[in-house]
Scaffold this motif. Structure first.
Motif, PDB file in Angstrom:
ATOM      1  N   GLY A  48      76.684  54.603  26.064  1.00 42.95           N
ATOM      2  CA  GLY A  48      75.342  54.514  25.522  1.00 42.95           C
ATOM      3  C   GLY A  48      74.389  55.253  26.437  1.00 42.95           C
ATOM      4  N   ILE A  49      73.182  55.513  25.940  1.00 46.35           N
ATOM      5  CA  ILE A  49      72.215  56.268  26.727  1.00 46.35           C
ATOM      6  C   ILE A  49      70.819  55.698  26.496  1.00 46.35           C
ATOM      7  N   SER A  50      69.957  55.814  27.497  1.00 49.57           N
ATOM      8  CA  SER A  50      68.549  55.456  27.349  1.00 49.57           C
ATOM      9  C   SER A  50      67.715  56.459  28.133  1.00 49.57           C
ATOM     10  N   PHE A  51      66.414  56.517  27.807  1.00 49.31           N
ATOM     11  CA  PHE A  51      65.531  57.523  28.398  1.00 49.31           C
ATOM     12  C   PHE A  51      64.293  56.866  29.000  1.00 49.31           C
ATOM     13  N   ILE A  76      78.374  60.319  23.273  1.00 45.39           N
ATOM     14  CA  ILE A  76      77.316  59.312  23.300  1.00 45.39           C
ATOM     15  C   ILE A  76      77.348  58.542  21.990  1.00 45.39           C
ATOM     16  N   ILE A  77      77.618  57.250  22.058  1.00 49.23           N
ATOM     17  CA  ILE A  77      77.821  56.466  20.839  1.00 49.23           C
ATOM     18  C   ILE A  77      76.601  55.661  20.427  1.00 49.23           C
ATOM     19  N   CYS A  78      75.592  55.509  21.291  1.00 47.48           N
ATOM     20  CA  CYS A  78      74.391  54.804  20.873  1.00 47.48           C
ATOM     21  C   CYS A  78      73.234  55.069  21.811  1.00 47.48           C
ATOM     22  N   ILE A  79      72.026  54.881  21.295  1.00 47.30           N
ATOM     23  CA  ILE A  79      70.811  54.928  22.095  1.00 47.30           C
ATOM     24  C   ILE A  79      70.345  53.496  22.297  1.00 47.30           C
ATOM     25  N   MET A  80      70.137  53.110  23.537  1.00 45.06           N
ATOM     26  CA  MET A  80      69.661  51.769  23.836  1.00 45.06           C
ATOM     27  C   MET A  80      68.159  51.816  24.073  1.00 45.06           C
ATOM     28  N   GLU A  81      67.444  50.785  23.631  1.00 47.89           N
ATOM     29  CA  GLU A  81      66.015  50.703  23.862  1.00 47.89           C
ATOM     30  C   GLU A  81      65.582  49.248  23.966  1.00 47.89           C
ATOM     31  N   PHE A 197      69.467  57.285  15.287  1.00 49.56           N
ATOM     32  CA  PHE A 197      70.775  57.292  15.909  1.00 49.56           C
ATOM     33  C   PHE A 197      71.043  55.961  16.590  1.00 49.56           C
ATOM     34  N   LEU A 198      71.751  55.068  15.877  1.00 50.83           N
ATOM     35  CA  LEU A 198      72.130  53.782  16.442  1.00 50.83           C
ATOM     36  C   LEU A 198      70.996  53.126  17.204  1.00 50.83           C
ATOM     37  N   ARG A 199      69.861  52.935  16.488  1.00 52.83           N
ATOM     38  CA  ARG A 199      68.689  52.389  17.143  1.00 52.83           C
ATOM     39  C   ARG A 199      68.428  50.989  16.610  1.00 52.83           C
ATOM     40  N   ARG A 200      68.202  50.030  17.461  1.00 50.79           N
ATOM     41  CA  ARG A 200      67.993  48.665  17.014  1.00 50.79           C
ATOM     42  C   ARG A 200      66.914  47.990  17.839  1.00 50.79           C
ATOM     43  N   LYS A 201      65.965  47.346  17.160  1.00 51.61           N
ATOM     44  CA  LYS A 201      64.994  46.508  17.845  1.00 51.61           C
ATOM     45  C   LYS A 201      65.637  45.155  18.150  1.00 51.61           C
ATOM     46  N   LYS A 202      65.025  44.398  19.022  1.00 53.25           N
ATOM     47  CA  LYS A 202      65.585  43.102  19.404  1.00 53.25           C
ATOM     48  C   LYS A 202      65.693  42.151  18.217  1.00 53.25           C
ATOM     49  N   THR A 203      64.783  42.330  17.251  1.00 51.46           N
ATOM     50  CA  THR A 203      64.759  41.398  16.127  1.00 51.46           C
ATOM     51  C   THR A 203      65.753  41.758  15.039  1.00 51.46           C
ATOM     52  N   GLU A 204      66.438  42.898  15.150  1.00 50.56           N
ATOM     53  CA  GLU A 204      67.335  43.339  14.103  1.00 50.56           C
ATOM     54  C   GLU A 204      68.772  42.946  14.415  1.00 50.56           C
ATOM     55  N   GLU A 205      69.469  42.461  13.427  1.00 51.26           N
ATOM     56  CA  GLU A 205      70.870  42.129  13.566  1.00 51.26           C
ATOM     57  C   GLU A 205      71.651  42.829  12.467  1.00 51.26           C
ATOM     58  N   TYR A 206      72.703  43.513  12.839  1.00 55.54           N
ATOM     59  CA  TYR A 206      73.537  44.217  11.885  1.00 55.54           C
ATOM     60  C   TYR A 206      74.937  43.620  11.889  1.00 55.54           C
ATOM     61  N   THR A 207      75.575  43.676  10.745  1.00 55.67           N
ATOM     62  CA  THR A 207      76.959  43.256  10.637  1.00 55.67           C
ATOM     63  C   THR A 207      77.789  44.462  10.226  1.00 55.67           C
ATOM     64  N   PRO A 208      78.608  45.012  11.113  1.00 57.53           N
ATOM     65  CA  PRO A 208      79.449  46.146  10.740  1.00 57.53           C
ATOM     66  C   PRO A 208      80.316  45.797   9.539  1.00 57.53           C
ATOM     67  N   GLN A 209      80.420  46.725   8.591  1.00 57.84           N
ATOM     68  CA  GLN A 209      81.158  46.475   7.368  1.00 57.84           C
ATOM     69  C   GLN A 209      82.091  47.637   7.050  1.00 57.84           C
ATOM     70  N   ILE A 210      83.126  47.315   6.304  1.00 55.62           N
ATOM     71  CA  ILE A 210      84.085  48.330   5.856  1.00 55.62           C
ATOM     72  C   ILE A 210      84.350  48.136   4.371  1.00 55.62           C
ATOM     73  N   ALA A 211      84.338  49.234   3.641  1.00 55.95           N
ATOM     74  CA  ALA A 211      84.735  49.235   2.233  1.00 55.95           C
ATOM     75  C   ALA A 211      86.086  49.926   2.137  1.00 55.95           C
ATOM     76  N   ARG A 212      87.024  49.316   1.415  1.00 52.86           N
ATOM     77  CA  ARG A 212      88.365  49.874   1.273  1.00 52.86           C
ATOM     78  C   ARG A 212      88.947  49.433  -0.065  1.00 52.86           C
ATOM     79  N   VAL A 213      90.056  50.040  -0.419  1.00 44.81           N
ATOM     80  CA  VAL A 213      90.703  49.710  -1.691  1.00 44.81           C
ATOM     81  C   VAL A 213      91.727  48.610  -1.462  1.00 44.81           C
TER      82      VAL A 213
END
Length: 228
Positions: A48-51, A76-81, A197-213
């Motif tokens: 991850g990376i931050s600036f 680089i797989i994510c931007i941290m903030e 690019f993979l940006r998330r505020k503290k209040t945001e929650e994501y659930t990784p998902q996969i669609a398949r057959v």
């Protein structure tokens, strides 16, 4: 600050302290040179990376990331903030799965798409950003979105029903794998996605998902490392 760029190691990856007195082109070249100097240390790293220090626009952040990845072996797989240094990078477990499963010749697109934009790959497709409503992505192989997927996505476009679609979050009415189309019944109440690019505020929650057959139908479910 006298140096153009200072690289600091953090628990999630790296933190760049940038000299605000430089023009952006000069700063970009300085970042490239700094990473070249530290090439052996960051060889093949996935981080991850931050600036800090420079008032970067989102586009400039993307440009710096592209410059680093184009001139080094760093991924680089994510931007941290918002000082999320205590949190692991979003999709860390999914990324491990992706690293093993997505074809090495997959096309990698850096940055979010725009509404109305279309993107196609004759192999797999990895998007380091989001796919908004109105955008369309298709791939002969699997599709991985390191961001929010709100637009149309078709994996296995040449008939590969073993392909899948994975994303940090999926909130779209249309997904397709091979010739099997899924139209969700409830597409109301869009989640609050922060574009980019993979940006998330503290209040945001994501659930990784996969669609398949499965059993001739496209199913969508939360990602777990034991899913496949």
């Amino acid at each position: 600050m006298t140096q153009a760029v200072v690289i600091k190691s953090k628990s999630y990856g790296i933190h760049l302290v940038l000299n605000p007195k430089l023009g952006f082109d000069e700063l970009t070249q300085a970042v490239i040179e700094k990473f070249r100097e530290a090439g052996d240390f960051f060889k093949n790293a996935q981080i991850g990376i931050s600036f800090e220090g420079y008032d970067l626009t989102i586009e400039q952040e993307y440009d710096l990331i592209a410059a680093i990845e184009n001139h080094t072996s760093v991924n680089i797989i994510c931007i941290m903030e918002d000082n999320e240094i205590q949190q692991a990078c979003i999709l860390a477990e999914t990324e491990k799965y992706i690293h093993n499963k997505v074809p090495k010749n997959a096309i990698v697109h850096v940055g979010s798409l725009q509404s109305g934009e279309e993107l196609h790959s004759d192999t797999g497709l990895v998007i380091l950003g989001s796919v908004p409503s109105g955008a369309k992505v298709t791939a002969a192989g699997s599709i991985v979105v390191f961001g929010a997927l709100d637009g149309f996505a078709q994996a296995g476009s040449y008939g590969d029903s073993a392909a899948y679609i994975a994303a940090l979050s999926i909130d779209t009415g249309q997904l397709q794998i091979a010739n099997i189309l899924l139209i969700t019944q409830d597409n109301g109440g869009k989640g609050k996605h922060k574009g980019g690019f993979l940006r998330r505020k503290k209040t945001e929650e994501y659930t990784p998902q996969i669609a398949r057959v499965q059993d001739g139908h496209v199913i969508m479910e939360p990602y777990t490392k034991d899913l496949f």
